[in-house]
Design a protein around this motif. Sequence first.
Motif, PDB file in Angstrom:
ATOM      1  N   VAL A 469      11.128  -8.349  -8.397  1.00  0.00           N
ATOM      2  CA  VAL A 469      10.395  -8.605  -7.162  1.00  0.00           C
ATOM      3  C   VAL A 469       8.979  -8.057  -7.361  1.00  0.00           C
ATOM      4  N   PHE A 470       7.975  -8.900  -7.121  1.00  0.00           N
ATOM      5  CA  PHE A 470       6.592  -8.484  -7.363  1.00  0.00           C
ATOM      6  C   PHE A 470       5.932  -8.007  -6.066  1.00  0.00           C
ATOM      7  N   HIS A 471       5.168  -6.915  -6.176  1.00  0.00           N
ATOM      8  CA  HIS A 471       4.502  -6.325  -5.007  1.00  0.00           C
ATOM      9  C   HIS A 471       3.025  -6.108  -5.305  1.00  0.00           C
ATOM     10  N   ARG A 472       2.191  -6.285  -4.265  1.00  0.00           N
ATOM     11  CA  ARG A 472       0.767  -5.923  -4.381  1.00  0.00           C
ATOM     12  C   ARG A 472       0.644  -4.397  -4.388  1.00  0.00           C
ATOM     13  N   GLU A 473       1.414  -3.778  -3.469  1.00  0.00           N
ATOM     14  CA  GLU A 473       1.468  -2.310  -3.474  1.00  0.00           C
ATOM     15  C   GLU A 473       2.848  -1.874  -2.987  1.00  0.00           C
ATOM     16  N   PHE A 474       3.207  -0.628  -3.286  1.00  0.00           N
ATOM     17  CA  PHE A 474       4.502  -0.111  -2.857  1.00  0.00           C
ATOM     18  C   PHE A 474       4.333   0.652  -1.547  1.00  0.00           C
ATOM     19  N   PRO A 475       5.333   0.548  -0.667  1.00  0.00           N
ATOM     20  CA  PRO A 475       5.278   1.372   0.545  1.00  0.00           C
ATOM     21  C   PRO A 475       5.459   2.848   0.167  1.00  0.00           C
ATOM     22  N   LEU A 476       4.679   3.728   0.818  1.00  0.00           N
ATOM     23  CA  LEU A 476       4.854   5.170   0.603  1.00  0.00           C
ATOM     24  C   LEU A 476       5.464   5.754   1.875  1.00  0.00           C
ATOM     25  N   ASN A 477       6.316   6.770   1.713  1.00  0.00           N
ATOM     26  CA  ASN A 477       6.868   7.428   2.903  1.00  0.00           C
ATOM     27  C   ASN A 477       5.880   8.487   3.412  1.00  0.00           C
ATOM     28  N   ASN A 478       6.270   9.210   4.463  1.00  0.00           N
ATOM     29  CA  ASN A 478       5.371  10.218   5.067  1.00  0.00           C
ATOM     30  C   ASN A 478       4.869  11.227   4.054  1.00  0.00           C
ATOM     31  N   ASN A 479       5.677  11.503   3.025  1.00  0.00           N
ATOM     32  CA  ASN A 479       5.315  12.541   2.061  1.00  0.00           C
ATOM     33  C   ASN A 479       4.418  12.035   0.940  1.00  0.00           C
ATOM     34  N   GLY A 480       4.092  10.726   0.984  1.00  0.00           N
ATOM     35  CA  GLY A 480       3.237  10.177  -0.070  1.00  0.00           C
ATOM     36  C   GLY A 480       4.007   9.822  -1.325  1.00  0.00           C
ATOM     37  N   LYS A 481       5.343   9.783  -1.233  1.00  0.00           N
ATOM     38  CA  LYS A 481       6.140   9.333  -2.379  1.00  0.00           C
ATOM     39  C   LYS A 481       6.503   7.864  -2.155  1.00  0.00           C
ATOM     40  N   ILE A 482       6.823   7.166  -3.256  1.00  0.00           N
ATOM     41  CA  ILE A 482       7.259   5.772  -3.119  1.00  0.00           C
ATOM     42  C   ILE A 482       8.534   5.732  -2.278  1.00  0.00           C
ATOM     43  N   ASP A 483       8.542   4.865  -1.281  1.00  0.00           N
ATOM     44  CA  ASP A 483       9.654   4.788  -0.335  1.00  0.00           C
ATOM     45  C   ASP A 483      10.733   3.833  -0.873  1.00  0.00           C
ATOM     46  N   ARG A 484      11.723   4.399  -1.571  1.00  0.00           N
ATOM     47  CA  ARG A 484      12.778   3.593  -2.175  1.00  0.00           C
ATOM     48  C   ARG A 484      13.630   2.873  -1.125  1.00  0.00           C
TER      49      ARG A 484
END
Length: 488
Positions: A469-484
């Motif tokens: 799955v291709f993404h322009r950007e990854f969602p980050l959670n509140n802590n600034g980590k990638i939101d799996r």
Amino acid sequence: GGGSSEANSVSYAELWDKSDSLAAYLLDNAPVGKPVVVYGHKSALMLVSFVAAIKAGLTYSPIDVAYPADRVNDILDQIGKPLVLDLSDCGFTGDEDLTAGVLPEGVVSEIAGLGGRIDPSCWIKDDTPFYLLFTSGSTGRPKGVQMPSRCADAFLRYFSRFFPLREDGVSFNRVPYTFDVSLFDLIPGLAAGYTLYALEAEEESSMKASFEALSRSDMTVWISTPSYVEMCLADPLFNAELLPKLDTFVLCGEVFRNATALKMLERFPGAKVYNTYGPTETQAVSDILIDEQMAHEISPLPVGTMNPEMKAIIRDVDSGEILGCGELGEIYLAGATVSAGYYGRPDLTERVFGEINLDGGLSARCYRTGDKGFVDEEGRLYCLGRLDFQVKINGFRVELGDVEQALTRLPAIKEAVVLPKERDGRVVHLVAHVMLEDSSLEGDLSTAIALKKQLSSIVPEYMIPKKMVFHREFPLNNNGKIDRKALA
């Protein structure tokens, strides 16, 4: 205080006086021996409240406005009717019946201005928890990590090296107070008299606004997750011209990739870049200076040499026996910054905390991290991700982190997150979420086929994700980590 508004800043003299006054109130009015909940996001008054609680000998427990109401209520329920200081703009979302009372921002501000005094004999010390942080817990209820005051002291002894005394010290107070990395500049930064520079909500809303605020900051120390730096590096304007005084980067919270390190060293040639490591349950325990040679030659990057008051022990995942240099196993951490365990959860605490005898017969508190790693001949620790990111596909054990590492070795791929696809409780295949190096490229079927073909030359067939799955950007959670979770 905030990037642009003078209203949202507080001087050290004001911080001292206001926290004294609020502490005197808390001593008389907060439930005895219970943590004080500070509800908000980033504001000068939140800092006043944290300092006030610890001056009154009480633990502070931050809750972010981004949390959904049921999570807020779960935390209130676990603490058991705490006093809540509501420093949000939007009103407290929790159930007031689960609290000992909610003081709105105006009232807190008024109390802080009354000029009350507190005796230093009341200040927090020894085994009283300095803070109580509820970790996001990827599954189930949030767990409250209690960090005794003496552990905060030990952390300060170790981490103050990143905050040398200087007149013009400014650190990036980017990380939400509910995430342990926020302590990286709160504790040593306040101790060394630095300006803690946070962004206002509207400045966080776009990269352009963030960069404008950063350019005004005179920042000297940058603290964040690697994901947040990668997001900034996507813009060519993120360089030493934007932040001419920045001389130190401290990264934590996720795997720090070699390509990111090289890009940072190129954009900020005068800055030192440190990789650090430490779960919420222990605070940061190790650090290492990453230079160009290391970023080129050692992959994955080490997380560093240990805080002298801490020790890393590697044990075999199945047998529990202690392993030697270079052998991969589970990381256990022992020593001065290991937390007292989970608030009100002796069952969970016993599972991962214990006592251990170190060389010389001294007993130390020990935490079993659930991270896998090894220590090399030079005593440097490496962390290769979570043990629970291990799945079984058709009888083969696959480390999701290994597949992610392999994907990011391909020149076309900038960032990758690999997730298992389950059916009836069993993993049937892997899904790779991918960001391409060249954002103008369309991620389509032919790209996916080409990438899988390249991947097949470096990993066995069973490790190749079935779907991309291709993404322009990854969602980050509140802590600034990638939101799996969001990707899943």
